[in-house]
Design a protein around this motif. Structure first.
Motif, PDB file in Angstrom:
ATOM      1  N   SER A  83       0.849  -1.193   0.000  1.00 37.87           N
ATOM      2  CA  SER A  83       0.000   0.000   0.000  1.00 37.87           C
ATOM      3  C   SER A  83       0.882   1.240   0.000  1.00 37.87           C
ATOM      4  O   SER A  83       1.818   1.341   0.805  1.00 37.87           O
ATOM      5  N   LEU A  84       0.571   2.151  -0.907  1.00 29.73           N
ATOM      6  CA  LEU A  84       1.353   3.378  -1.069  1.00 29.73           C
ATOM      7  C   LEU A  84       0.441   4.589  -1.051  1.00 29.73           C
ATOM      8  O   LEU A  84      -0.679   4.543  -1.568  1.00 29.73           O
ATOM      9  N   ASP A  85       0.922   5.671  -0.470  1.00 27.86           N
ATOM     10  CA  ASP A  85       0.273   6.974  -0.605  1.00 27.86           C
ATOM     11  C   ASP A  85       1.161   7.851  -1.470  1.00 27.86           C
ATOM     12  O   ASP A  85       2.357   7.998  -1.191  1.00 27.86           O
ATOM     13  N   ILE A  86       0.591   8.394  -2.530  1.00 30.36           N
ATOM     14  CA  ILE A  86       1.317   9.332  -3.394  1.00 30.36           C
ATOM     15  C   ILE A  86       0.472  10.589  -3.489  1.00 30.36           C
ATOM     16  O   ILE A  86      -0.638  10.565  -4.033  1.00 30.36           O
ATOM     17  N   ASP A  87       0.980  11.670  -2.932  1.00 29.70           N
ATOM     18  CA  ASP A  87       0.192  12.901  -2.841  1.00 29.70           C
ATOM     19  C   ASP A  87      -0.153  13.500  -4.191  1.00 29.70           C
ATOM     20  O   ASP A  87      -1.253  14.012  -4.393  1.00 29.70           O
ATOM     21  N   ASN A  88       0.789  13.440  -5.123  1.00 30.46           N
ATOM     22  CA  ASN A  88       0.575  14.104  -6.402  1.00 30.46           C
ATOM     23  C   ASN A  88       1.224  13.283  -7.508  1.00 30.46           C
ATOM     24  O   ASN A  88       2.422  13.380  -7.740  1.00 30.46           O
ATOM     25  N   LEU A  89       0.433  12.462  -8.175  1.00 30.73           N
ATOM     26  CA  LEU A  89       0.937  11.649  -9.280  1.00 30.73           C
ATOM     27  C   LEU A  89       0.557  12.336 -10.585  1.00 30.73           C
ATOM     28  O   LEU A  89      -0.617  12.623 -10.824  1.00 30.73           O
ATOM     29  N   ASN A  90       1.551  12.595 -11.417  1.00 33.78           N
ATOM     30  CA  ASN A  90       1.308  13.345 -12.647  1.00 33.78           C
ATOM     31  C   ASN A  90       1.832  12.566 -13.854  1.00 33.78           C
ATOM     32  O   ASN A  90       2.951  12.057 -13.837  1.00 33.78           O
TER      33      ASN A  90
END
Length: 241
Positions: free
Chosen positions: A108-115
């Motif tokens: 499980s990963l949290d990525i605040d801003n994936l572009n």
């Protein structure tokens, strides 16, 4: 025969590597396994995003994916070319579970801003509206929580076990998504602007059609890491007995 021997030695030397210094090994049977992995990820992710030639890991911020193809129920086809994926450098590991018996690693990963920035081609219908065009695309997912299921086999080479990636499956939730497709409808600016406003206003519904591009991007990142480290470092050096 000499060339064959050299080739065999070279192949083995590629796989039989030590764990990178920036990754801490964790005991798979320890009740503190998840916390150990989280702490290891804090130092590993910043190092990995810059790439590591020794482990054949390319630069991951951005990671370039040659092509992403999405087809939705025969109603919509989207192709992304030379997609550049940004945002992993801010990623945080939030959970990890190892199921050795069934060959599954849940991450499980949290990525605040994936572009994602790329060239695109699109044709079909989205939100029952006809859409077509080609040009630059910009897709952003904000506040994303990603669950990546890594399916693997354990293979043995000269008595040493290695984790070999089979495939990945990605599911995710985001707080907000933004889509911008330039040059829609053969460059008709008025129609293009109207459609982009619809995409923005109805982002939750649009995500059902365009969201697979985000899932494939995250899956590609994890696969690069898995193939780079897991397939070259013995399993028991990564996951301690």
């Amino acid at each position: 025969m000499k060339l064959l021997i050299l080739f065999t030695v070279f192949c083995y030397s590629v796989t039989a590597l030590e764990l990178p210094s920036y990754i801490t090994a964790c005991s798979k049977s320890s009740p503190d396994f998840t916390n150990c992995a989280k702490e290891s990820a804090k130092t590993a992710i910043p190092a990995l995003v810059n790439g590591d030639t020794k482990y054949h890991i390319p630069k991951l911020n951005p990671l370039t994916i040659d092509e992403i193809i999405i087809e939705s129920n025969g109603q919509l086809k989207i192709q992304l070319h030379k997609a550049k994926v940004y945002g992993l450098s801010d990623g945080k590991l939030t959970d990890i579970k190892l199921d050795e018996k069934n060959g599954v690693l849940d991450i499980s990963l949290d990525i605040d801003n994936l572009n994602i920035q790329s060239d695109y081609e699109i044709n079909g219908r989205i939100l029952v509206l006809p859409i077509s065009g080609k040009g630059p695309a910009n897709i952003t997912a904000v506040g994303g929580h990603y669950n990546v299921k890594v399916n693997f086999d354990l293979i043995e080479k000269k008595g040493v076990k290695y984790l070999k990636l089979k495939d990945t499956d990605v599911k995710f939730d985001v707080k907000r998504a933004y889509f911008r497709l330039e040059n829609l409808f053969d460059g008709n600016k008025e129609l293009s602007d109207q459609m982009n406003k619809v995409l923005d206003d109805s982002w939750k519904d649009v995500l059902k059609d365009i969201g697979p591009a985000i899932a494939k991007a995250v899956g590609a990142i994890v696969e690069q890491l898995a193939m780079g480290v897991f397939e070259r470092v013995p399993y028991d050096k990564f996951f301690l007995p």
